[in-house]
Design a protein around this motif. Sequence first.
Motif, PDB file in Angstrom:
ATOM      1  N   ASP A  80       0.826  -1.203   0.000  1.00 53.02           N
ATOM      2  CA  ASP A  80       0.000   0.000   0.000  1.00 53.02           C
ATOM      3  C   ASP A  80       0.865   1.260   0.000  1.00 53.02           C
ATOM      4  O   ASP A  80       0.576   2.232  -0.698  1.00 53.02           O
ATOM      5  CB  ASP A  80      -0.928   0.014   1.215  1.00 53.02           C
ATOM      6  CG  ASP A  80      -2.020  -1.047   1.116  1.00 53.02           C
ATOM      7  OD1 ASP A  80      -2.296  -1.499  -0.012  1.00 53.02           O
ATOM      8  OD2 ASP A  80      -2.569  -1.430   2.167  1.00 53.02           O
ATOM      9  N   LEU A  81       1.952   1.225   0.774  1.00 55.24           N
ATOM     10  CA  LEU A  81       2.868   2.364   0.792  1.00 55.24           C
ATOM     11  C   LEU A  81       3.486   2.601  -0.578  1.00 55.24           C
ATOM     12  O   LEU A  81       3.623   3.739  -1.027  1.00 55.24           O
ATOM     13  CB  LEU A  81       3.973   2.126   1.822  1.00 55.24           C
ATOM     14  CG  LEU A  81       3.662   2.473   3.281  1.00 55.24           C
ATOM     15  CD1 LEU A  81       4.817   2.060   4.172  1.00 55.24           C
ATOM     16  CD2 LEU A  81       3.368   3.956   3.426  1.00 55.24           C
ATOM     17  N   MET A  83      13.235   8.570  -5.376  1.00 58.15           N
ATOM     18  CA  MET A  83      12.609   7.337  -4.910  1.00 58.15           C
ATOM     19  C   MET A  83      13.299   6.824  -3.646  1.00 58.15           C
ATOM     20  O   MET A  83      12.640   6.378  -2.694  1.00 58.15           O
ATOM     21  CB  MET A  83      12.655   6.279  -6.006  1.00 58.15           C
ATOM     22  CG  MET A  83      12.032   4.945  -5.626  1.00 58.15           C
ATOM     23  SD  MET A  83      10.269   5.074  -5.289  1.00 58.15           S
ATOM     24  CE  MET A  83       9.843   3.330  -5.131  1.00 58.15           C
ATOM     25  N   ALA A  84      14.626   6.910  -3.617  1.00 53.95           N
ATOM     26  CA  ALA A  84      15.360   6.460  -2.432  1.00 53.95           C
ATOM     27  C   ALA A  84      14.945   7.258  -1.195  1.00 53.95           C
ATOM     28  O   ALA A  84      14.805   6.710  -0.096  1.00 53.95           O
ATOM     29  CB  ALA A  84      16.863   6.592  -2.666  1.00 53.95           C
ATOM     30  N   GLU A  85      14.733   8.553  -1.387  1.00 56.19           N
ATOM     31  CA  GLU A  85      14.308   9.395  -0.262  1.00 56.19           C
ATOM     32  C   GLU A  85      12.957   8.932   0.282  1.00 56.19           C
ATOM     33  O   GLU A  85      12.763   8.837   1.506  1.00 56.19           O
ATOM     34  CB  GLU A  85      14.219  10.851  -0.721  1.00 56.19           C
ATOM     35  CG  GLU A  85      13.788  11.814   0.360  1.00 56.19           C
ATOM     36  CD  GLU A  85      13.680  13.244  -0.149  1.00 56.19           C
ATOM     37  OE1 GLU A  85      13.067  14.067   0.560  1.00 56.19           O
ATOM     38  OE2 GLU A  85      14.187  13.533  -1.257  1.00 56.19           O
ATOM     39  N   LYS A  86      12.026   8.610  -0.622  1.00 54.02           N
ATOM     40  CA  LYS A  86      10.710   8.143  -0.187  1.00 54.02           C
ATOM     41  C   LYS A  86      10.808   6.770   0.484  1.00 54.02           C
ATOM     42  O   LYS A  86      10.114   6.493   1.475  1.00 54.02           O
ATOM     43  CB  LYS A  86       9.760   8.071  -1.381  1.00 54.02           C
ATOM     44  CG  LYS A  86       9.398   9.427  -1.974  1.00 54.02           C
ATOM     45  CD  LYS A  86       8.636  10.282  -0.973  1.00 54.02           C
ATOM     46  CE  LYS A  86       8.265  11.627  -1.558  1.00 54.02           C
ATOM     47  NZ  LYS A  86       7.593  12.502  -0.552  1.00 54.02           N
ATOM     48  N   MET A  87      11.666   5.910  -0.044  1.00 55.66           N
ATOM     49  CA  MET A  87      11.829   4.585   0.551  1.00 55.66           C
ATOM     50  C   MET A  87      12.378   4.688   1.970  1.00 55.66           C
ATOM     51  O   MET A  87      11.914   3.997   2.881  1.00 55.66           O
ATOM     52  CB  MET A  87      12.736   3.732  -0.338  1.00 55.66           C
ATOM     53  CG  MET A  87      12.109   3.331  -1.671  1.00 55.66           C
ATOM     54  SD  MET A  87      13.294   2.632  -2.838  1.00 55.66           S
ATOM     55  CE  MET A  87      13.818   1.167  -1.956  1.00 55.66           C
ATOM     56  N   ARG A  88      13.365   5.544   2.161  1.00 55.05           N
ATOM     57  CA  ARG A  88      13.928   5.715   3.509  1.00 55.05           C
ATOM     58  C   ARG A  88      12.887   6.339   4.452  1.00 55.05           C
ATOM     59  O   ARG A  88      12.769   5.939   5.613  1.00 55.05           O
ATOM     60  CB  ARG A  88      15.181   6.587   3.445  1.00 55.05           C
ATOM     61  CG  ARG A  88      16.368   5.952   2.712  1.00 55.05           C
ATOM     62  CD  ARG A  88      17.614   6.791   2.881  1.00 55.05           C
ATOM     63  NE  ARG A  88      18.689   6.414   1.985  1.00 55.05           N
ATOM     64  CZ  ARG A  88      19.521   5.386   2.177  1.00 55.05           C
ATOM     65  NH1 ARG A  88      19.376   4.623   3.246  1.00 55.05           N
ATOM     66  NH2 ARG A  88      20.490   5.138   1.306  1.00 55.05           N
ATOM     67  N   GLU A  89      12.166   7.303   3.929  1.00 52.34           N
ATOM     68  CA  GLU A  89      11.153   7.981   4.744  1.00 52.34           C
ATOM     69  C   GLU A  89      10.108   6.992   5.253  1.00 52.34           C
ATOM     70  O   GLU A  89       9.669   7.075   6.411  1.00 52.34           O
ATOM     71  CB  GLU A  89      10.491   9.078   3.908  1.00 52.34           C
ATOM     72  CG  GLU A  89       9.386   9.829   4.633  1.00 52.34           C
ATOM     73  CD  GLU A  89       8.699  10.830   3.722  1.00 52.34           C
ATOM     74  OE1 GLU A  89       7.565  11.233   4.051  1.00 52.34           O
ATOM     75  OE2 GLU A  89       9.292  11.201   2.672  1.00 52.34           O
ATOM     76  N   HIS A  90       9.723   6.033   4.396  1.00 45.84           N
ATOM     77  CA  HIS A  90       8.667   5.074   4.765  1.00 45.84           C
ATOM     78  C   HIS A  90       9.224   3.707   5.150  1.00 45.84           C
ATOM     79  O   HIS A  90       8.467   2.747   5.293  1.00 45.84           O
ATOM     80  CB  HIS A  90       7.682   4.937   3.606  1.00 45.84           C
ATOM     81  CG  HIS A  90       6.912   6.192   3.311  1.00 45.84           C
ATOM     82  ND1 HIS A  90       5.828   6.584   4.048  1.00 45.84           N
ATOM     83  CD2 HIS A  90       7.103   7.162   2.364  1.00 45.84           C
ATOM     84  CE1 HIS A  90       5.354   7.738   3.561  1.00 45.84           C
ATOM     85  NE2 HIS A  90       6.113   8.099   2.541  1.00 45.84           N
ATOM     86  N   GLU A  91      10.554   3.622   5.312  1.00 45.08           N
ATOM     87  CA  GLU A  91      11.217   2.396   5.751  1.00 45.08           C
ATOM     88  C   GLU A  91      10.896   1.207   4.840  1.00 45.08           C
ATOM     89  O   GLU A  91      10.619   0.096   5.295  1.00 45.08           O
ATOM     90  CB  GLU A  91      10.850   2.077   7.206  1.00 45.08           C
ATOM     91  CG  GLU A  91      11.292   3.162   8.181  1.00 45.08           C
ATOM     92  CD  GLU A  91      10.975   2.817   9.632  1.00 45.08           C
ATOM     93  OE1 GLU A  91      10.191   1.867   9.861  1.00 45.08           O
ATOM     94  OE2 GLU A  91      11.528   3.480  10.522  1.00 45.08           O
ATOM     95  N   ILE A  92      10.943   1.464   3.533  1.00 43.62           N
ATOM     96  CA  ILE A  92      10.771   0.407   2.538  1.00 43.62           C
ATOM     97  C   ILE A  92      12.153   0.002   2.055  1.00 43.62           C
ATOM     98  O   ILE A  92      12.865   0.807   1.441  1.00 43.62           O
ATOM     99  CB  ILE A  92       9.925   0.886   1.346  1.00 43.62           C
ATOM    100  CG1 ILE A  92       8.532   1.290   1.815  1.00 43.62           C
ATOM    101  CG2 ILE A  92       9.829  -0.203   0.286  1.00 43.62           C
ATOM    102  CD1 ILE A  92       7.667   1.869   0.713  1.00 43.62           C
ATOM    103  N   PRO A  93      12.591  -1.217   2.305  1.00 41.76           N
ATOM    104  CA  PRO A  93      13.917  -1.645   1.837  1.00 41.76           C
ATOM    105  C   PRO A  93      13.922  -1.850   0.328  1.00 41.76           C
ATOM    106  O   PRO A  93      12.866  -2.040  -0.288  1.00 41.76           O
ATOM    107  CB  PRO A  93      14.133  -2.969   2.579  1.00 41.76           C
ATOM    108  CG  PRO A  93      12.756  -3.489   2.825  1.00 41.76           C
ATOM    109  CD  PRO A  93      11.890  -2.284   3.056  1.00 41.76           C
TER     110      PRO A  93
END
Length: 637
Positions: free
Chosen positions: A22-23, A98-108
């Motif tokens: 969902d994220l 995209m990396a910034e959003k992944m880190r923000e939402h803790e998506i590896p």
Amino acid sequence: MFFGYTIILGICCGEKEIENMDLLDQILPLVKKPARYAGGEWNAVCKNWGEVDLKVAFAFPDVYEVGMSHLGLQILYGIVNSRPDALMERVFAPWPDMAEKMREHEIPLFALESKRPLRDFDVVAFTLQYELSFSNILYMLDLAGIPLLSASRSEEYPLVIAGGPCAFNPEPIADFIDLFVIGEGEEVINELLDAVAGGKRDKLSRKELLRKAVEIQGVYVPSLYLVHYGEDGAFLRVEPADSSVPARVKKRVVKDFDQVSFPTSPVVPSTEVVHDRMMIEVLRGCTRGCRFCQAGMIYRPVREKERGTVLRQARELVRNTGYDELSLVSLSTSDYTPVQEVVKSLLDEHAAGGVSLSLPSLRADQFSVDLAKEVQRVRRSSLTFAPEAGTQRLRDVINKGVTEEDLLAAAGAAFREGWLAVKLYFMIGLPTETDEDLDGINRLAREVLSLGRKAGVPRGRLKVTVSVSSFVPKAHTAFQWEPQAPFEALKERQAYLSGKVRDRGLTLNYHDAGASFIEAVFARGDRRLGQVLSKAFELGCKFDGWTEYFNLEKWLEAFKSAGLDPAWYAYRSYGYDDALPWDHIDPGISKRYLAREHQRAMEGITTGDCRTGDCPGCGLCGALEIEPVLAGSERDV
């Protein structure tokens, strides 16, 4: 439009619910080019994770558009996914947004097919195409939550492996890679995966598995070798930790190019990529012997596909992809023995369906107007030639084998036949280069432009593009002993050309001299550069092959922090008896041959092509028990 992506993600994920789905759906509309991360492309393979024992992620350390243009990815993807016990999925370096959003939402970091985190895989396999992508390897491992250092990875983490041309000097990134594959991946991948699968079955520890893998020819395990340096800091040698480990790692080579697996149902990208077309590799290897060219050394011997194989693979690609362009790729496609008849046969069969053909590597000395016209039967594009140097003296030094007459004859014929644009590739900073050689670049460019005007090409449409790169000495070449020209000297030569190559219709492009400097450092580096790479990554270095992200000051700060001088690596001249950090890697080419070629270069003496003349004595045929294979007798198609 992202409802379509959500449906695709659901299809590819299989029966197990993927965390953070969902994220991910929420993030994709917020980043540039969300198709980079969506997956679900035509011909993508989505296997059920519960039905296979071995999970492999192919990791390309650059963006989707670059990685999906890489034929090697498609080849290995097809081979691994043809195994009933294994799967291979793809992962690329996320653009910083995209990396910034992944880190923000803790998506590896995740693979495209299943959206599984990289750390869930058994093997993460990086391809090493370019030294300036090394920082992205650390960037991707960090995003994946996998320890950067090989020595820090426990049993719960995947095996991190790497291969490709930069693996022929693996030392600068040896600290981060569990094992390297030296040579051609098709030849070794199944043996390596069998060893990994056996290790899982037998519950081997990580160290036990690496001990088992090093028995495979072409596998280099850095942790099983010791590196020695002198009191002055000079590199001395890399040696095995014990007698069970080979002293030199010999490359693997595909012997039968017609029988080896080739992807005729490749993954078709869901967004535009760099090379957005079908590709058939018609030959591998090159024996022209350009003395600066690493690919021409490490991919020997020449192996050509039979005409029938190429035509069959083309039919299947057209049927399975929907592309309207087919490219015949190799290091020198105009050297392919049956190129004329294959081109004609392909266009006779596919032109009516709107499929065009491209030959991306034509040589001026083999340029045929008839061939070029045949290739452009469906649509016309620009022509590219690579004289490399501005004078015949320097072309003899580098053993280019192309004369000024060849280039001008080819360009003139092309303009007379209706071509409007020609691209010319040159290098600066080559050994023995003088101002006269730089003036030669300007003179040749202007003469080509003049030929276009004489042929009647309208002034507003005539275009000659001159691209200039900086010489980078590479391992296993005749110029591996030569230094790179100093950074300031390269900048001065670029400025000199900028002041000369100016005219309506002329365009000059050149590579960043700072980026070429760092490339040279890592191309010639030893294992100590691992600490520099770590520091550079801490300072924010990533996507160093991209102008907007390369930062020379950060790299220099990283070297200073590590107590190492980058100029010592890039600008040092080696003697023939000096130890080189890549001496333990065996490409099959003898060091004696390379030294002889270097001597001939300094004397301005050329060496012929063994395909058409005498054997130059490179030593490969005997060392690897393989000889060149040229396309010959007809086969049923």
